[in-house]
Design a protein around this motif. Structure first.
Motif, PDB file in Angstrom:
ATOM      1  N   VAL A  88      83.810  50.056  63.238  1.00  0.00           N
ATOM      2  CA  VAL A  88      85.270  50.091  63.301  1.00  0.00           C
ATOM      3  C   VAL A  88      85.895  49.460  62.069  1.00  0.00           C
ATOM      4  CG1 VAL A  88      87.303  49.392  64.629  1.00  0.00           C
ATOM      5  CG2 VAL A  88      85.159  49.901  65.814  1.00  0.00           C
ATOM      6  N   THR A  89      86.871  50.137  61.533  1.00  0.00           N
ATOM      7  CA  THR A  89      87.725  49.579  60.502  1.00  0.00           C
ATOM      8  C   THR A  89      89.114  50.143  60.740  1.00  0.00           C
ATOM      9  OG1 THR A  89      87.999  49.163  58.124  1.00  0.00           O
ATOM     10  CG2 THR A  89      87.320  51.380  58.752  1.00  0.00           C
ATOM     11  N   LYS A 120      67.229  55.550  62.084  1.00  0.00           N
ATOM     12  CA  LYS A 120      66.602  55.694  63.412  1.00  0.00           C
ATOM     13  C   LYS A 120      66.318  54.326  64.051  1.00  0.00           C
ATOM     14  CE  LYS A 120      66.155  60.188  62.761  1.00  0.00           C
ATOM     15  NZ  LYS A 120      67.234  61.027  63.063  1.00  0.00           N
ATOM     16  N   LEU A 121      67.382  53.532  64.218  1.00  0.00           N
ATOM     17  CA  LEU A 121      67.246  52.186  64.781  1.00  0.00           C
ATOM     18  C   LEU A 121      67.296  52.180  66.312  1.00  0.00           C
ATOM     19  CD1 LEU A 121      69.576  50.312  62.261  1.00  0.00           C
ATOM     20  CD2 LEU A 121      67.079  50.377  62.256  1.00  0.00           C
ATOM     21  N   GLY A 122      67.478  53.353  66.910  1.00  0.00           N
ATOM     22  CA  GLY A 122      67.545  53.433  68.366  1.00  0.00           C
ATOM     23  C   GLY A 122      68.966  53.356  68.907  1.00  0.00           C
ATOM     24  N   PHE A 123      69.928  53.489  68.026  1.00  0.00           N
ATOM     25  CA  PHE A 123      71.332  53.432  68.417  1.00  0.00           C
ATOM     26  C   PHE A 123      72.066  54.627  67.831  1.00  0.00           C
ATOM     27  CE2 PHE A 123      69.826  49.099  68.437  1.00  0.00           C
ATOM     28  CZ  PHE A 123      70.326  48.611  69.630  1.00  0.00           C
ATOM     29  N   ASN A 124      73.171  54.984  68.443  1.00  0.00           N
ATOM     30  CA  ASN A 124      74.070  56.007  67.910  1.00  0.00           C
ATOM     31  C   ASN A 124      75.263  55.275  67.304  1.00  0.00           C
ATOM     32  OD1 ASN A 124      72.677  58.362  68.978  1.00  0.00           O
ATOM     33  ND2 ASN A 124      73.302  57.568  70.964  1.00  0.00           N
ATOM     34  N   TYR A 125      75.454  55.417  66.007  1.00  0.00           N
ATOM     35  CA  TYR A 125      76.551  54.749  65.316  1.00  0.00           C
ATOM     36  C   TYR A 125      77.662  55.764  65.073  1.00  0.00           C
ATOM     37  CZ  TYR A 125      73.140  51.091  64.576  1.00  0.00           C
ATOM     38  OH  TYR A 125      72.198  50.113  64.765  1.00  0.00           O
ATOM     39  N   ILE A 126      78.866  55.395  65.506  1.00  0.00           N
ATOM     40  CA  ILE A 126      80.024  56.277  65.365  1.00  0.00           C
ATOM     41  C   ILE A 126      81.093  55.553  64.541  1.00  0.00           C
ATOM     42  CG2 ILE A 126      81.857  57.517  66.552  1.00  0.00           C
ATOM     43  CD1 ILE A 126      80.112  57.632  68.996  1.00  0.00           C
ATOM     44  N   PRO A 127      81.575  56.186  63.466  1.00  0.00           N
ATOM     45  CA  PRO A 127      82.669  55.578  62.705  1.00  0.00           C
ATOM     46  C   PRO A 127      83.996  55.745  63.433  1.00  0.00           C
ATOM     47  CG  PRO A 127      82.105  57.703  61.762  1.00  0.00           C
ATOM     48  CD  PRO A 127      81.133  57.454  62.887  1.00  0.00           C
ATOM     49  N   VAL A 128      84.767  54.677  63.485  1.00  0.00           N
ATOM     50  CA  VAL A 128      86.090  54.715  64.116  1.00  0.00           C
ATOM     51  C   VAL A 128      87.079  54.105  63.138  1.00  0.00           C
ATOM     52  CG1 VAL A 128      87.526  53.863  66.011  1.00  0.00           C
ATOM     53  CG2 VAL A 128      85.140  54.504  66.446  1.00  0.00           C
ATOM     54  N   PHE A 129      88.131  54.872  62.828  1.00  0.00           N
ATOM     55  CA  PHE A 129      89.195  54.351  61.975  1.00  0.00           C
ATOM     56  C   PHE A 129      90.431  54.187  62.823  1.00  0.00           C
ATOM     57  CE2 PHE A 129      92.751  54.459  59.098  1.00  0.00           C
ATOM     58  CZ  PHE A 129      92.338  53.536  58.154  1.00  0.00           C
ATOM     59  N   TRP A 130      90.983  52.982  62.785  1.00  0.00           N
ATOM     60  CA  TRP A 130      92.132  52.630  63.596  1.00  0.00           C
ATOM     61  C   TRP A 130      93.329  52.434  62.673  1.00  0.00           C
ATOM     62  CZ3 TRP A 130      94.033  47.338  63.725  1.00  0.00           C
ATOM     63  CH2 TRP A 130      95.037  47.143  64.657  1.00  0.00           C
ATOM     64  N   LEU A 131      94.398  53.166  62.902  1.00  0.00           N
ATOM     65  CA  LEU A 131      95.605  53.051  62.099  1.00  0.00           C
ATOM     66  C   LEU A 131      96.678  52.380  62.939  1.00  0.00           C
ATOM     67  CD1 LEU A 131      96.916  53.721  59.388  1.00  0.00           C
ATOM     68  CD2 LEU A 131      97.623  55.892  60.370  1.00  0.00           C
ATOM     69  N   GLU A 132      97.103  51.211  62.531  1.00  0.00           N
ATOM     70  CA  GLU A 132      98.099  50.447  63.283  1.00  0.00           C
ATOM     71  C   GLU A 132      99.477  51.002  62.941  1.00  0.00           C
ATOM     72  OE1 GLU A 132     100.073  49.026  65.532  1.00  0.00           O
ATOM     73  OE2 GLU A 132      98.363  47.734  65.820  1.00  0.00           O
ATOM     74  N   SER A 133      99.919  51.960  63.754  1.00  0.00           N
ATOM     75  CA  SER A 133     101.215  52.577  63.511  1.00  0.00           C
ATOM     76  C   SER A 133     102.266  52.132  64.525  1.00  0.00           C
ATOM     77  CB  SER A 133     101.083  54.104  63.560  1.00  0.00           C
ATOM     78  OG  SER A 133     100.625  54.496  64.833  1.00  0.00           O
TER      79      SER A 133
END
Length: 180
Positions: A88-89, A120-133
């Motif tokens: 998350v960013t 392949k660390l055994g996790f699913n990594y998902i990028p999330v971008f949060w815009l504080e609007s």
């Protein structure tokens, strides 16, 4: 230690920043280099059974269900799995905030998730971008700082009635803004 460019040895860059980009040891206790992080250990520390984690997953799926790209649709199925970690960013909107900086932050989250998924660390990594609007703190975003020709800080401020709490995006500039 890396050698700091002479360009950065100006009053507009503080000493901590200069020390950080020079990779001086004094900054290591405050900032961690991505190369030194044990991502598998950090990922294992995420509390997947946490109700907040579940709410975030539900919200992400609901909010982004209209996305069309195949990668987005694929990522929307991953939060349903218990081994999903969000990278998350985000960015708070601000006057004169660089759009390029925001794009770099988004790309960094995407690239980090891709890199971690490829390991392949055994996790699913998902990028999330949060815009504080939906920020309601007008007094926090109604000004910005610049340096004058003598490298002295100067604040430029837009004054408006902030007594009524409302989202910053609902403020309208007054016609006499150029006179203020």
């Amino acid at each position: 230690e890396k050698k700091v460019s002479e360009v950065l040895k100006t009053p507009i860059y503080n000493h901590f920043y200069q020390d950080y980009i020079s990779e001086k040891k004094e900054t290591h206790e405050f900032l961690q280099n991505f190369k030194d992080i044990d991502w598998k250990k950090l990922s294992n520390s995420v509390c997947f059974d946490n109700h907040i984690h579940e709410k975030v997953k539900e919200n992400l799926i609901q909010t982004n269900s209209d996305l069309l790209s195949s990668k987005s649709k694929e990522n929307l199925n991953l939060p349903k799995k218990n081994n999903t970690v969000f990278i998350v960013t985000g960015q708070q909107l601000g006057l004169l905030a660089s759009p390029l900086y925001t794009i770099y932050k988004m790309i960094t989250a995407i690239k980090l998730a891709d890199k971690l998924n490829s390991q392949k660390l055994g996790f699913n990594y998902i990028p999330v971008f949060w815009l504080e609007s939906e920020d309601h703190d007008f007094d926090e975003v109604n000004h910005f700082g610049i340096w004058d020709k003598q490298f002295k800080p100067k604040t430029i401020r837009y004054n408006a009635d902030s007594s009524v709490k409302k989202s910053v995006r609902h403020y309208k500039f007054e016609k006499n803004i150029n006179e203020k």
